[in-house]
Design a protein around this motif. Sequence first.
Motif, PDB file in Angstrom:
ATOM      1  N   LYS A  22      50.903  40.038  47.443  1.00 17.91           N
ATOM      2  CA  LYS A  22      51.167  38.963  46.485  1.00 17.91           C
ATOM      3  C   LYS A  22      50.100  37.874  46.620  1.00 17.91           C
ATOM      4  O   LYS A  22      49.488  37.454  45.639  1.00 17.91           O
ATOM      5  N   SER A  23      49.904  37.417  47.829  1.00 15.27           N
ATOM      6  CA  SER A  23      48.914  36.359  48.050  1.00 15.27           C
ATOM      7  C   SER A  23      48.464  36.390  49.511  1.00 15.27           C
ATOM      8  O   SER A  23      49.124  37.004  50.359  1.00 15.27           O
ATOM      9  N   TYR A  73      46.335  34.034  52.834  1.00 20.54           N
ATOM     10  CA  TYR A  73      45.904  32.739  53.371  1.00 20.54           C
ATOM     11  C   TYR A  73      44.692  32.969  54.264  1.00 20.54           C
ATOM     12  O   TYR A  73      44.750  33.798  55.172  1.00 20.54           O
ATOM     13  N   SER A 120      38.238  37.227  47.916  1.00 20.20           N
ATOM     14  CA  SER A 120      38.483  37.673  46.549  1.00 20.20           C
ATOM     15  C   SER A 120      37.718  38.978  46.290  1.00 20.20           C
ATOM     16  O   SER A 120      38.251  39.923  45.694  1.00 20.20           O
ATOM     17  N   LEU A 175      41.243  40.226  44.841  1.00 20.15           N
ATOM     18  CA  LEU A 175      42.321  39.277  44.520  1.00 20.15           C
ATOM     19  C   LEU A 175      41.765  38.140  43.673  1.00 20.15           C
ATOM     20  O   LEU A 175      40.587  37.783  43.784  1.00 20.15           O
ATOM     21  N   GLU A 230      43.787  32.377  42.388  1.00 21.49           N
ATOM     22  CA  GLU A 230      45.115  31.762  42.569  1.00 21.49           C
ATOM     23  C   GLU A 230      45.982  32.505  43.594  1.00 21.49           C
ATOM     24  O   GLU A 230      47.023  32.011  44.005  1.00 21.49           O
ATOM     25  N   GLN A 231      45.528  33.677  44.019  1.00 25.28           N
ATOM     26  CA  GLN A 231      46.275  34.408  45.061  1.00 25.28           C
ATOM     27  C   GLN A 231      45.790  34.035  46.474  1.00 25.28           C
ATOM     28  O   GLN A 231      46.330  34.550  47.453  1.00 25.28           O
ATOM     29  N   ILE A 232      44.783  33.179  46.544  1.00 25.03           N
ATOM     30  CA  ILE A 232      44.162  32.888  47.845  1.00 25.03           C
ATOM     31  C   ILE A 232      44.290  31.396  48.158  1.00 25.03           C
ATOM     32  O   ILE A 232      43.911  30.550  47.350  1.00 25.03           O
ATOM     33  N   SER A 233      44.816  31.081  49.351  1.00 23.15           N
ATOM     34  CA  SER A 233      44.909  29.680  49.782  1.00 23.15           C
ATOM     35  C   SER A 233      44.200  29.503  51.117  1.00 23.15           C
ATOM     36  O   SER A 233      44.115  30.439  51.922  1.00 23.15           O
ATOM     37  N   ASP A 250      51.076  37.730  52.252  1.00 18.61           N
ATOM     38  CA  ASP A 250      52.422  37.783  51.672  1.00 18.61           C
ATOM     39  C   ASP A 250      52.496  38.967  50.716  1.00 18.61           C
ATOM     40  O   ASP A 250      51.583  39.173  49.908  1.00 18.61           O
ATOM     41  N   HIS A 263      37.022  28.196  44.971  1.00 14.01           N
ATOM     42  CA  HIS A 263      37.875  28.521  43.823  1.00 14.01           C
ATOM     43  C   HIS A 263      37.152  28.209  42.504  1.00 14.01           C
ATOM     44  O   HIS A 263      37.262  28.954  41.531  1.00 14.01           O
TER      45      HIS A 263
END
Length: 361
Positions: free
Chosen positions: A142-143, A145, A199, A204, A207-210, A224, A286
Amino acid sequence: MALKVAVIGATGSVGKQTLEVIDRFPDKFVPTLLVGGKNVELLQILGKKYGCSVFSPWLHGPAELPLDKLESSDIMVYAASTVDYLNYMSHFLGLGKPVCLSTKEIIVEAWPLIESFSGLIRPVDSEHSALWRIGAKEPGVKSIYVVGSGGSLRDRKREEIENATLDQVLSHPVWNMGPKVTFDSAFLINKSMEVIEASHLFNLRGEQISIVIERTGSIHALVDFVDGSRNVFFSKPTMLIPIAYALSYPSILPLDEETVRQPGDALGYRLDKPDFDRFPWGKLGHYALELGYTSRMAFSVADEIAFECFKDKIMKPSDIYDFLVKAIEDYRAISYPESITEYFSLRHDMIEKMWKEVRAI
Ligand SMILES: NC(=O)C1=CN([C@@H]2O[C@H](COP(=O)(O)OP(=O)(O)OC[C@H]3O[C@@H](n4cnc5c(N)ncnc54)[C@H](OP(=O)(O)O)[C@@H]3O)[C@@H](O)[C@H]2O)C=CC1
Ligand SMILES: CC(=O)[C@@H](O)[C@H](O)COP(=O)(O)O
Ligand SMILES: [Mn+2]
């Protein structure tokens, strides 16, 4: 039979740690070709120690590696602080051989040219190695970090960051690395690079990466999944683990590094949101992802120049921010090169144009 290893950037931080892993497992790995830069003395010592070929442009002239030595190697570790050997890396991948890739600039700048070999590219950057190990390449993500230490200026006020000296910038609180990546880390530029790197490697969207901050360098990545589960990767902050994993994949070598802490301590770790007011450079990854491949390439090229300008006191951190944003925006509509030759030609043009802008400041 021991795997024959070619190490590009053998005299640097990751290169030397690669040789440390090799030294610990002499029955598994043997160096065949070591490529280095200015430190020709060390390179020659290493060449003698391992009885293998060495190459440095400072010894032998422009980057023309001994192709026979390269082609007879089984695996490459690319850890030079330059993209100059991209064509050799691509040639090696074209032979169907794996590359342990530490040099994130290549992944950020040249991904479209090497993406077709993604199955042979093994990440060495600590967060990406961790992401790989905890399932970022698997279906159902999903995402993710990308975890950072916060860098050498993490406790400084905005004004102190603006006036930071080179010594302050290069005093990393956790990792002992080469100067360019340490500089990048101080401004969260490294995390921006790593967002793009993630990415590309894991396919990915931005917005899926923090980015999250963990001050001790004990947590490197989180993934996640769509079922609501989360994988977390803990280890001591050492590059030996990612290097060894990339070299030995899919097996895990008995490095016997101390486990970071007992599992019961896990709740004691603190993950913080990055402070983008103090570190606006951390949002640029980003932004460059939004604007396309050529903007990402320009971001990395401009950053290389910004580091030189910071060392020469030509640019302050806020100038660097403006310079990076301009580079990202200037190249938004430029189509991405179709070959490595075109890539180097565009890179050359970017460097010329960007230095012209610097001289006009
Ligand atoms: N250090 C770390 O822990 C980590 C590093 N990385 C990435 O790995 C890469 C390398 O980093 P790091 O090891 O810290 O960097 P260093 O500055 O310590 O080492 C760079 C290496 O590249 C060599 N080199 C530079 N220019 C040339 C050239 N033209 N021809 C041949 N060799 C050259 C240097 O040679 P010489 O010293 O002889 O001039 C040295 O061996 C970077 O992209 C960095 O972002 C990623 C994660 C962690
Ligand atoms: C070891 C490694 O992978 C570096 O990229 C590290 O992450 C840099 O430190 P920061 O987390 O402070 O950027
Ligand atoms: Mn990293």
